[in-house]
Design a protein around this motif. Structure first.
Motif, mmCIF file in Angstrom:
data_model
loop_
_atom_site.group_PDB
_atom_site.id
_atom_site.type_symbol
_atom_site.label_atom_id
_atom_site.label_comp_id
_atom_site.label_asym_id
_atom_site.label_seq_id
_atom_site.Cartn_x
_atom_site.Cartn_y
_atom_site.Cartn_z
ATOM 1 N N PRO A 130 -71.398 -39.509 -50.041
ATOM 2 C CA PRO A 130 -70.205 -39.908 -51.226
ATOM 3 C C PRO A 130 -68.845 -39.944 -50.653
ATOM 4 C CG PRO A 130 -71.579 -37.634 -51.424
ATOM 5 C CD PRO A 130 -71.761 -38.201 -50.148
ATOM 6 N N LEU A 131 -68.844 -39.873 -49.215
ATOM 7 C CA LEU A 131 -67.497 -39.714 -48.552
ATOM 8 C C LEU A 131 -67.347 -41.042 -47.766
ATOM 9 C CD1 LEU A 131 -67.437 -36.101 -47.414
ATOM 10 C CD2 LEU A 131 -66.650 -36.878 -49.828
ATOM 11 N N SER A 132 -68.206 -41.911 -47.389
ATOM 12 C CA SER A 132 -68.208 -43.057 -46.417
ATOM 13 C C SER A 132 -68.602 -44.238 -47.097
ATOM 14 C CB SER A 132 -69.153 -42.490 -45.264
ATOM 15 O OG SER A 132 -69.255 -41.378 -44.706
ATOM 16 N N ASP A 133 -68.025 -45.313 -46.653
ATOM 17 C CA ASP A 133 -68.448 -46.497 -47.198
ATOM 18 C C ASP A 133 -69.441 -47.103 -46.260
ATOM 19 O OD1 ASP A 133 -66.174 -47.377 -49.102
ATOM 20 O OD2 ASP A 133 -65.073 -46.236 -47.193
ATOM 21 N N PHE A 134 -69.613 -46.754 -44.877
ATOM 22 C CA PHE A 134 -70.459 -47.089 -44.191
ATOM 23 C C PHE A 134 -70.964 -45.898 -43.258
ATOM 24 C CE2 PHE A 134 -67.842 -50.677 -44.747
ATOM 25 C CZ PHE A 134 -68.279 -51.733 -45.384
ATOM 26 N N ILE A 135 -72.560 -46.001 -42.991
ATOM 27 C CA ILE A 135 -72.895 -45.110 -41.742
ATOM 28 C C ILE A 135 -73.364 -45.943 -40.652
ATOM 29 C CG2 ILE A 135 -74.753 -43.452 -41.562
ATOM 30 C CD1 ILE A 135 -73.141 -42.149 -43.701
ATOM 31 N N ALA A 136 -73.081 -45.539 -39.598
ATOM 32 C CA ALA A 136 -73.331 -46.580 -38.330
ATOM 33 C C ALA A 136 -74.612 -45.765 -37.693
ATOM 34 C CB ALA A 136 -72.076 -46.596 -37.315
ATOM 35 N N ILE A 137 -75.628 -46.680 -37.552
ATOM 36 C CA ILE A 137 -76.667 -46.067 -36.975
ATOM 37 C C ILE A 137 -76.905 -47.176 -35.727
ATOM 38 C CG2 ILE A 137 -79.270 -45.655 -37.201
ATOM 39 C CD1 ILE A 137 -78.477 -44.704 -39.921
ATOM 40 N N GLY A 138 -77.463 -46.271 -34.378
ATOM 41 C CA GLY A 138 -77.835 -47.201 -33.171
ATOM 42 C C GLY A 138 -78.506 -46.362 -32.330
ATOM 43 N N PRO A 139 -77.723 -45.588 -31.515
ATOM 44 C CA PRO A 139 -78.462 -44.506 -30.535
ATOM 45 C C PRO A 139 -79.523 -43.814 -31.110
ATOM 46 C CG PRO A 139 -76.100 -44.693 -30.391
ATOM 47 C CD PRO A 139 -76.430 -45.421 -31.500
ATOM 48 N N GLU A 140 -79.322 -43.642 -32.365
ATOM 49 C CA GLU A 140 -80.402 -42.389 -32.931
ATOM 50 C C GLU A 140 -81.596 -43.065 -33.261
ATOM 51 O OE1 GLU A 140 -76.091 -41.630 -34.578
ATOM 52 O OE2 GLU A 140 -77.509 -43.647 -34.318
ATOM 53 N N ILE A 141 -81.692 -44.340 -33.327
ATOM 54 C CA ILE A 141 -83.045 -44.957 -33.312
ATOM 55 C C ILE A 141 -83.519 -45.763 -32.081
ATOM 56 C CG2 ILE A 141 -82.837 -45.246 -35.576
ATOM 57 C CD1 ILE A 141 -82.251 -48.286 -35.449
ATOM 58 N N TRP A 142 -82.678 -46.342 -31.199
ATOM 59 C CA TRP A 142 -83.462 -47.190 -30.117
ATOM 60 C C TRP A 142 -84.010 -46.484 -29.119
ATOM 61 C CZ3 TRP A 142 -83.669 -51.574 -32.117
ATOM 62 C CH2 TRP A 142 -82.353 -52.378 -32.926
ATOM 63 N N GLY A 143 -83.840 -45.159 -28.911
ATOM 64 C CA GLY A 143 -84.231 -44.326 -27.928
ATOM 65 C C GLY A 143 -85.558 -44.007 -28.317
ATOM 66 N N GLU A 144 -86.055 -44.012 -29.567
ATOM 67 C CA GLU A 144 -87.455 -43.624 -30.144
ATOM 68 C C GLU A 144 -88.359 -44.729 -29.766
ATOM 69 O OE1 GLU A 144 -87.669 -40.651 -31.512
ATOM 70 O OE2 GLU A 144 -85.635 -40.076 -31.155
ATOM 71 N N GLU A 145 -89.666 -44.302 -29.858
ATOM 72 C CA GLU A 145 -90.932 -44.853 -29.598
ATOM 73 C C GLU A 145 -90.995 -46.221 -30.549
ATOM 74 O OE1 GLU A 145 -95.566 -44.374 -29.101
ATOM 75 O OE2 GLU A 145 -94.234 -42.741 -28.490
ATOM 76 N N ASP A 146 -90.572 -45.772 -31.929
ATOM 77 C CA ASP A 146 -90.563 -46.821 -32.771
ATOM 78 C C ASP A 146 -89.538 -46.771 -33.776
ATOM 79 O OD1 ASP A 146 -91.029 -48.344 -35.356
ATOM 80 O OD2 ASP A 146 -93.233 -47.968 -35.447
ATOM 81 N N PRO A 147 -88.424 -47.618 -33.233
ATOM 82 C CA PRO A 147 -87.080 -47.635 -34.069
ATOM 83 C C PRO A 147 -87.089 -47.896 -35.564
ATOM 84 C CG PRO A 147 -86.967 -48.862 -31.881
ATOM 85 C CD PRO A 147 -88.410 -48.588 -32.090
ATOM 86 N N LEU A 148 -88.241 -48.759 -35.954
ATOM 87 C CA LEU A 148 -88.168 -49.102 -37.310
ATOM 88 C C LEU A 148 -88.601 -47.669 -38.102
ATOM 89 C CD1 LEU A 148 -90.073 -52.362 -37.856
ATOM 90 C CD2 LEU A 148 -88.051 -51.613 -38.856
ATOM 91 N N ASP A 149 -89.604 -46.958 -37.533
ATOM 92 C CA ASP A 149 -90.160 -45.510 -38.020
ATOM 93 C C ASP A 149 -88.824 -44.584 -38.029
ATOM 94 O OD1 ASP A 149 -92.532 -46.423 -38.752
ATOM 95 O OD2 ASP A 149 -93.589 -45.142 -37.566
ATOM 96 N N ALA A 150 -87.923 -44.567 -36.894
ATOM 97 C CA ALA A 150 -86.912 -43.732 -36.805
ATOM 98 C C ALA A 150 -85.966 -44.015 -37.940
ATOM 99 C CB ALA A 150 -86.369 -43.796 -35.549
ATOM 100 N N LEU A 151 -85.683 -45.336 -38.362
ATOM 101 C CA LEU A 151 -84.535 -45.798 -38.968
ATOM 102 C C LEU A 151 -85.068 -45.419 -40.379
ATOM 103 C CD1 LEU A 151 -81.657 -46.883 -39.715
ATOM 104 C CD2 LEU A 151 -82.908 -49.091 -39.573
ATOM 105 N N GLY A 152 -86.387 -45.558 -40.853
ATOM 106 C CA GLY A 152 -86.903 -45.349 -41.960
ATOM 107 C C GLY A 152 -86.664 -43.723 -42.357
ATOM 108 N N LEU A 153 -86.939 -43.058 -41.465
ATOM 109 C CA LEU A 153 -86.738 -41.475 -41.664
ATOM 110 C C LEU A 153 -85.320 -41.132 -41.912
ATOM 111 C CD1 LEU A 153 -89.303 -40.113 -38.984
ATOM 112 C CD2 LEU A 153 -89.794 -40.209 -41.439
ATOM 113 N N LEU A 154 -84.476 -41.868 -41.123
ATOM 114 C CA LEU A 154 -83.124 -41.679 -41.512
ATOM 115 C C LEU A 154 -82.604 -42.172 -42.826
ATOM 116 C CD1 LEU A 154 -81.219 -42.179 -38.151
ATOM 117 C CD2 LEU A 154 -81.248 -40.020 -39.438
ATOM 118 N N TRP A 155 -82.891 -43.395 -43.142
ATOM 119 C CA TRP A 155 -82.108 -44.275 -43.996
ATOM 120 C C TRP A 155 -83.003 -44.349 -45.490
ATOM 121 C CZ3 TRP A 155 -77.346 -45.168 -44.095
ATOM 122 C CH2 TRP A 155 -76.823 -46.030 -44.853
ATOM 123 N N ASN A 156 -84.252 -43.972 -45.682
ATOM 124 C CA ASN A 156 -84.934 -43.947 -46.789
ATOM 125 C C ASN A 156 -84.527 -42.761 -47.910
ATOM 126 O OD1 ASN A 156 -85.919 -46.614 -46.898
ATOM 127 N ND2 ASN A 156 -87.715 -45.984 -45.739
#
Length: 200
Positions: free
Chosen positions: A174-200
């Motif tokens: 409710p407080l941000s226009d954008f959420i920046a994501i990068g290091p949170e997913i690229w170090g994971e085995e499957d960045p797509l899955d990692a982003l899905g868990l964060l963003w869905n």
């Protein structure tokens, strides 16, 4: 201010263009970002290759591309602007060099004053962080209260970045226009899955 911030995707620091291409395409097709930021950390030649690759992939999807600090690379490779990591200091210079149509963003740590100065100097957005505990950033984490205050008082769009978790996204939405994501997913085995868990 809506309740649904947009995704602001960052490339891995020091990424190789050849390795990143297919993965970046897949991530952006599954989770369309509002902006793609190329993080510094590679040699200039490699950053140039990365800039060309990112521009091609992103512009085909109507996504803007900015690069950390490198004003000349942004100009040379037809990027949409720069993300300045030194707060308000270079905002006026970047705006003068890149023109009114370019995107100029500024990372301001956890400093309300720095953020306001960046906005006054012509930044298109201000980024605060880290919002979670992170050894990758200098200084104190940016508190939720800062985003609360900013969203109520300041018109300049705000980006939350650094050590993002699912819980933090819920709190920051409710407080941000954008959420920046990068290091949170690229170090994971499957960045797509990692982003899905964060963003869905």
């Amino acid at each position: 201010m809506t309740d649904a911030p947009q995704l602001y995707l960052m490339t891995p620091a020091g990424a190789q263009a050849s390795a990143l291409g297919p993965l970046l395409t897949e991530v952006m097709d599954r989770f369309p970002p509002a902006c793609l930021r190329i993080r510094a950390g590679a040699e200039e030649d490699e950053l140039g290759r990365l800039a060309d690759l990112a521009r091609e992939i992103a512009h085909a999807r109507d996504v803007a591309v900015v690069i950390d600090d490198h004003i000349k690379l942004a100009q040379r490779h037809g990027l949409d602007g720069v993300h300045l990591t030194d707060g308000a200091r270079s905002v006026r210079y970047a705006r003068k060099e890149l023109g009114d149509d370019a995107i100029v963003g500024a990372f301001c740590g956890s400093s309300r004053h720095e953020g306001m100065t960046a906005g006054e100097n012509g930044a298109d957005y201000v980024s605060f962080g880290p919002v979670g505990d992170s050894a990758l950033y200098r200084g104190e984490p940016a508190a939720l209260e800062l985003f609360q205050w900013w969203s109520e008082m300041i018109e300049v769009p705000v980006v939350a970045e650094g050590a993002i978790t699912r819980e933090l996204i819920n709190s920051l939405s409710p407080l941000s226009d954008f959420i920046a994501i990068g290091p949170e997913i690229w170090g994971e085995e499957d960045p797509l899955d990692a982003l899905g868990l964060l963003w869905n």
